[in-house]
Design a protein around this motif. Sequence first.
Motif, PDB file in Angstrom:
ATOM      1  N   PRO A 188      -6.868  -7.222  10.194  1.00 27.01           N
ATOM      2  CA  PRO A 188      -5.932  -6.163   9.797  1.00 27.01           C
ATOM      3  C   PRO A 188      -6.617  -4.802   9.790  1.00 27.01           C
ATOM      4  O   PRO A 188      -7.805  -4.701   9.488  1.00 27.01           O
ATOM      5  CB  PRO A 188      -5.508  -6.564   8.381  1.00 27.01           C
ATOM      6  N   GLU A 189      -5.855  -3.771  10.100  1.00 27.08           N
ATOM      7  CA  GLU A 189      -6.409  -2.423  10.125  1.00 27.08           C
ATOM      8  C   GLU A 189      -6.989  -2.052   8.751  1.00 27.08           C
ATOM      9  O   GLU A 189      -8.119  -1.596   8.638  1.00 27.08           O
ATOM     10  CB  GLU A 189      -5.315  -1.424  10.507  1.00 27.08           C
ATOM     11  N   PHE A 190      -6.168  -2.257   7.691  1.00 30.58           N
ATOM     12  CA  PHE A 190      -6.613  -1.954   6.324  1.00 30.58           C
ATOM     13  C   PHE A 190      -6.075  -2.994   5.351  1.00 30.58           C
ATOM     14  O   PHE A 190      -4.961  -3.495   5.517  1.00 30.58           O
ATOM     15  CB  PHE A 190      -6.103  -0.565   5.877  1.00 30.58           C
ATOM     16  N   LEU A 191      -6.869  -3.268   4.330  1.00 29.55           N
ATOM     17  CA  LEU A 191      -6.459  -4.141   3.231  1.00 29.55           C
ATOM     18  C   LEU A 191      -6.904  -3.499   1.918  1.00 29.55           C
ATOM     19  O   LEU A 191      -8.015  -2.970   1.831  1.00 29.55           O
ATOM     20  CB  LEU A 191      -7.129  -5.517   3.331  1.00 29.55           C
ATOM     21  N   PHE A 192      -6.040  -3.535   0.907  1.00 28.02           N
ATOM     22  CA  PHE A 192      -6.477  -3.076  -0.419  1.00 28.02           C
ATOM     23  C   PHE A 192      -5.552  -3.663  -1.487  1.00 28.02           C
ATOM     24  O   PHE A 192      -4.439  -4.109  -1.190  1.00 28.02           O
ATOM     25  CB  PHE A 192      -6.505  -1.551  -0.512  1.00 28.02           C
ATOM     26  N   PHE A 193      -6.045  -3.671  -2.697  1.00 25.62           N
ATOM     27  CA  PHE A 193      -5.242  -4.096  -3.842  1.00 25.62           C
ATOM     28  C   PHE A 193      -4.884  -2.868  -4.664  1.00 25.62           C
ATOM     29  O   PHE A 193      -5.716  -1.990  -4.900  1.00 25.62           O
ATOM     30  CB  PHE A 193      -6.005  -5.092  -4.719  1.00 25.62           C
ATOM     31  N   SER A 194      -3.614  -2.801  -5.095  1.00 27.65           N
ATOM     32  CA  SER A 194      -3.149  -1.730  -5.963  1.00 27.65           C
ATOM     33  C   SER A 194      -2.512  -2.364  -7.191  1.00 27.65           C
ATOM     34  O   SER A 194      -1.460  -2.989  -7.095  1.00 27.65           O
ATOM     35  CB  SER A 194      -2.128  -0.841  -5.236  1.00 27.65           C
ATOM     36  N   ASN A 195      -3.201  -2.235  -8.311  1.00 21.39           N
ATOM     37  CA  ASN A 195      -2.712  -2.808  -9.568  1.00 21.39           C
ATOM     38  C   ASN A 195      -2.335  -4.284  -9.404  1.00 21.39           C
ATOM     39  O   ASN A 195      -1.325  -4.750  -9.920  1.00 21.39           O
ATOM     40  CB  ASN A 195      -1.504  -2.008 -10.084  1.00 21.39           C
ATOM     41  N   GLY A 196      -3.160  -5.029  -8.654  1.00 23.13           N
ATOM     42  CA  GLY A 196      -2.956  -6.462  -8.488  1.00 23.13           C
ATOM     43  C   GLY A 196      -2.111  -6.857  -7.292  1.00 23.13           C
ATOM     44  O   GLY A 196      -2.051  -8.042  -6.933  1.00 23.13           O
ATOM     45  N   LEU A 229      -1.431  -6.994  -3.309  1.00 25.12           N
ATOM     46  CA  LEU A 229      -2.110  -6.856  -2.020  1.00 25.12           C
ATOM     47  C   LEU A 229      -1.268  -6.000  -1.085  1.00 25.12           C
ATOM     48  O   LEU A 229      -0.050  -6.174  -0.983  1.00 25.12           O
ATOM     49  CB  LEU A 229      -2.328  -8.230  -1.372  1.00 25.12           C
ATOM     50  N   VAL A 230      -1.930  -5.080  -0.395  1.00 20.20           N
ATOM     51  CA  VAL A 230      -1.269  -4.238   0.592  1.00 20.20           C
ATOM     52  C   VAL A 230      -1.998  -4.392   1.921  1.00 20.20           C
ATOM     53  O   VAL A 230      -3.228  -4.233   1.991  1.00 20.20           O
ATOM     54  CB  VAL A 230      -1.264  -2.756   0.164  1.00 20.20           C
ATOM     55  N   VAL A 231      -1.251  -4.720   2.972  1.00 25.51           N
ATOM     56  CA  VAL A 231      -1.803  -4.913   4.313  1.00 25.51           C
ATOM     57  C   VAL A 231      -1.216  -3.853   5.239  1.00 25.51           C
ATOM     58  O   VAL A 231      -0.003  -3.660   5.263  1.00 25.51           O
ATOM     59  CB  VAL A 231      -1.446  -6.309   4.864  1.00 25.51           C
ATOM     60  N   VAL A 232      -2.076  -3.169   5.992  1.00 19.02           N
ATOM     61  CA  VAL A 232      -1.625  -2.054   6.830  1.00 19.02           C
ATOM     62  C   VAL A 232      -2.023  -2.273   8.290  1.00 19.02           C
ATOM     63  O   VAL A 232      -3.177  -2.615   8.585  1.00 19.02           O
ATOM     64  CB  VAL A 232      -2.221  -0.712   6.345  1.00 19.02           C
ATOM     65  N   VAL A 289       3.245  -7.609   8.802  1.00 21.77           N
ATOM     66  CA  VAL A 289       3.975  -8.719   8.175  1.00 21.77           C
ATOM     67  C   VAL A 289       3.332 -10.053   8.546  1.00 21.77           C
ATOM     68  O   VAL A 289       3.212 -10.956   7.703  1.00 21.77           O
ATOM     69  CB  VAL A 289       5.465  -8.693   8.586  1.00 21.77           C
ATOM     70  N   HIS A 290       2.923 -10.180   9.795  1.00 24.72           N
ATOM     71  CA  HIS A 290       2.241 -11.403  10.241  1.00 24.72           C
ATOM     72  C   HIS A 290       1.009 -11.669   9.382  1.00 24.72           C
ATOM     73  O   HIS A 290       0.822 -12.793   8.874  1.00 24.72           O
ATOM     74  CB  HIS A 290       1.844 -11.261  11.709  1.00 24.72           C
ATOM     75  N   TYR A 291       0.165 -10.661   9.191  1.00 26.07           N
ATOM     76  CA  TYR A 291      -1.048 -10.838   8.389  1.00 26.07           C
ATOM     77  C   TYR A 291      -0.700 -11.145   6.929  1.00 26.07           C
ATOM     78  O   TYR A 291      -1.289 -12.035   6.302  1.00 26.07           O
ATOM     79  CB  TYR A 291      -1.915  -9.575   8.450  1.00 26.07           C
ATOM     80  N   ALA A 292       0.240 -10.387   6.370  1.00 29.14           N
ATOM     81  CA  ALA A 292       0.613 -10.586   4.970  1.00 29.14           C
ATOM     82  C   ALA A 292       1.158 -11.992   4.752  1.00 29.14           C
ATOM     83  O   ALA A 292       0.799 -12.676   3.788  1.00 29.14           O
ATOM     84  CB  ALA A 292       1.650  -9.544   4.562  1.00 29.14           C
ATOM     85  N   LYS A 293       2.009 -12.438   5.661  1.00 32.05           N
ATOM     86  CA  LYS A 293       2.606 -13.771   5.554  1.00 32.05           C
ATOM     87  C   LYS A 293       1.529 -14.850   5.661  1.00 32.05           C
ATOM     88  O   LYS A 293       1.544 -15.847   4.910  1.00 32.05           O
ATOM     89  CB  LYS A 293       3.649 -13.935   6.656  1.00 32.05           C
ATOM     90  N   GLN A 305       2.142 -12.752  -3.175  1.00 34.20           N
ATOM     91  CA  GLN A 305       3.057 -11.722  -2.679  1.00 34.20           C
ATOM     92  C   GLN A 305       2.241 -10.554  -2.149  1.00 34.20           C
ATOM     93  O   GLN A 305       1.090 -10.369  -2.551  1.00 34.20           O
ATOM     94  CB  GLN A 305       4.013 -11.263  -3.778  1.00 34.20           C
ATOM     95  N   ALA A 306       2.839  -9.789  -1.253  1.00 29.69           N
ATOM     96  CA  ALA A 306       2.117  -8.662  -0.658  1.00 29.69           C
ATOM     97  C   ALA A 306       3.108  -7.647  -0.120  1.00 29.69           C
ATOM     98  O   ALA A 306       4.280  -7.956   0.142  1.00 29.69           O
ATOM     99  CB  ALA A 306       1.204  -9.151   0.469  1.00 29.69           C
ATOM    100  N   PHE A 307       2.621  -6.431   0.043  1.00 32.35           N
ATOM    101  CA  PHE A 307       3.375  -5.390   0.739  1.00 32.35           C
ATOM    102  C   PHE A 307       2.726  -5.182   2.100  1.00 32.35           C
ATOM    103  O   PHE A 307       1.514  -4.944   2.192  1.00 32.35           O
ATOM    104  CB  PHE A 307       3.363  -4.081  -0.041  1.00 32.35           C
ATOM    105  N   ALA A 308       3.535  -5.301   3.158  1.00 34.41           N
ATOM    106  CA  ALA A 308       3.056  -5.056   4.517  1.00 34.41           C
ATOM    107  C   ALA A 308       3.542  -3.680   4.958  1.00 34.41           C
ATOM    108  O   ALA A 308       4.724  -3.357   4.806  1.00 34.41           O
ATOM    109  CB  ALA A 308       3.588  -6.119   5.461  1.00 34.41           C
ATOM    110  N   ILE A 309       2.625  -2.871   5.501  1.00 34.99           N
ATOM    111  CA  ILE A 309       2.971  -1.509   5.912  1.00 34.99           C
ATOM    112  C   ILE A 309       2.670  -1.327   7.386  1.00 34.99           C
ATOM    113  O   ILE A 309       1.563  -1.596   7.848  1.00 34.99           O
ATOM    114  CB  ILE A 309       2.181  -0.474   5.095  1.00 34.99           C
ATOM    115  N   GLY A 310       3.667  -0.865   8.112  1.00 30.97           N
ATOM    116  CA  GLY A 310       3.486  -0.518   9.514  1.00 30.97           C
ATOM    117  C   GLY A 310       3.606   0.979   9.692  1.00 30.97           C
ATOM    118  O   GLY A 310       4.620   1.578   9.320  1.00 30.97           O
TER     119      GLY A 310
END
Length: 636
Positions: free
Chosen positions: A51-59, A61-64, A98-102, A113-118
């Motif tokens: 993934p281009e970027f990964l980080f946690f925000s207040n628990g 997961l966010v995948v970009v 979404v593919h990576y997050a899933k 659970q995660a937020f996927a950002i394109g």
Amino acid sequence: MKNERSGIDQYVRKLIESLGVEYEEQGSTNVEIKEALRTASKRIMGNVGKPEFLFFSNGYLVVVEDKADINKNVSYDSEGAIDLTRPTIAEYAVNGAVHYAKHIVDNTNTVKQAFAIGASGDSHSNEIKVVYVNSKEIKELREVNNLEDLHPDNIEEFYKVTVLGELPKEERELREVNAIASELHEDLRNHGSLEGEKKATVVSAILLALEEPTFNLDSLQSVTRERGHDGDLIFNAVQVYLNNSGIIPYAKVGELLDQFNFIRTDITLNRSKDILGMSPIKYFALKLREKLHTKIKHTDFDILGNFYGEFVKYGGNDGNSLGIVLTPRHITNLMCDLIEVNKHDVVLDPACGTGAFLISAMNKMLEQCEPDEVDRVKQHQLYGIELQQKLFTIATTNMILRGDGKSNLRRDDLFHVDKEEIKKEGVTKVLINPPYSQAKTQNLHYLAEINFIKESLEMINVGGKLSAIVPQSTMVGKTKEDKEKKKLILKNHTLETVISLNKDTFYGIGTNPCIVVFTAGIPHNEKKRVNFVDFSDDGYVVRKHVGLVGDGTEKSKKEFLLDVLKGYQDADTNFIVQSTASAEDEWLHSFYYFNDTPPTKDDFKLTMANYLTYQFDMRSHGKGHLFKRIGDKEND
């Protein structure tokens, strides 16, 4: 890949860094996530995913994922769902994220659970889409302008609003207040037989009485002798409090008390009712002390104004016959931000209504104050003018309850007040929502919204700022009188920004509004480029049976607007156009807008396909002559 690494990657990285979170690129050091990514390749099943970027925000997961081509943001399958097949997940930003997050959610025990950002495009022109992913659903959310909604301080609220469908915190607070107002309306109507505007006056009197240290609710015994009415005791408490506190001049005390005088003699308010076991006015006072007295001092919005709006609404009158339009809290806060209200300013609202702008301005100023600066702000830096007595009473009560230390409100007419006297107070910022739709005839044109702006600008010291919210028709200025006023304004003041707002900002009122910002006392330079903004997508939507509420993206969209106006971020012309302006122009984004996005090959192909389809259809129906050029021979 070079394009992505040097353009959109840098932009996204900057957005992530602004959140103050730790992030990783092209992988993860988290043991579980690292193991899950070993088989998450977007191109070849079973290979390592990066993934281009990964980080946690207040628990969370966010995948970009990002793409340099703005047209490669998201792709859907034949059923309208986000396509998660190869090679689509490698070609489109949202699909890849979404593919990576899933894959991570399905193959780890701790990340459920995660937020996927394109993100696609560049810093100037881009699309950023957020998708919520868990083991059971993939939920596409609204587009955002930046990642502010995913800040550790905001992401929990973002999740509750966008994913769970809960109401935003501000709306929950407003509904709680309006529920109290609704309940009090019923009580005031059923037990007090009061009309709409008198309800608000009774509430104001009781709240002021509760401020007086010597006042004791237990002293209200519903005695019906001449000097023993409960209303008398409340009135006297208000009088003692106002006289002893020195908050407002003696002359103003008399004017205010005149509005409260009826509660002393109103038979229905003062007579004990068996169903209540006390007088209605004591019953109201007990309820207000319990449910509202403390709350009103610890919130940043105009509770009494909302009470007034609810009362006149229930009374069968929405207030608009008097030109009253209560400004939503998110707008009063935005307007304070647009002109950068700070602790050194002297702020004036020359048509202050119930005081909403002054409350927002005071909160902004106090946020920046040291403890020893608070009294100065409250006593000497907040001014208001209001003509209507009922609204003046509410505004004065509002400011007193918030401890303004000294009321600088005056009951007067903007068009006849001594402007030089006001100006001597050192006014640097003006916030105004003028009465709407009062200039119905040529004789009443002096009451037009544009004239409120012109008159208000004359009370500001040179270099000060004005922010006004008015109907968009005010900025069009089609009449001869409007154009003349616009010309006079530009002769003496500088037009800075005009922001077209969400058409539902005043939901239920039917007004299409905009915000205009001026700099006072400096003639408008004809070469100056003015900001014309389309902020119709402000993150607020109308929910059925609820009204206008934030959709979870309102914080990021406001932040984006402010950043663009300050030059911190770029934006397309569909959001902002910077252009010279004259009095003859329509001062709105729609007047100046042009599409500066270069067409892509796909756009060209689609246009050609549409044209050829149209030409074939016309020729097949015997209309080939439409496509002849001069000199062509007859072929059809």
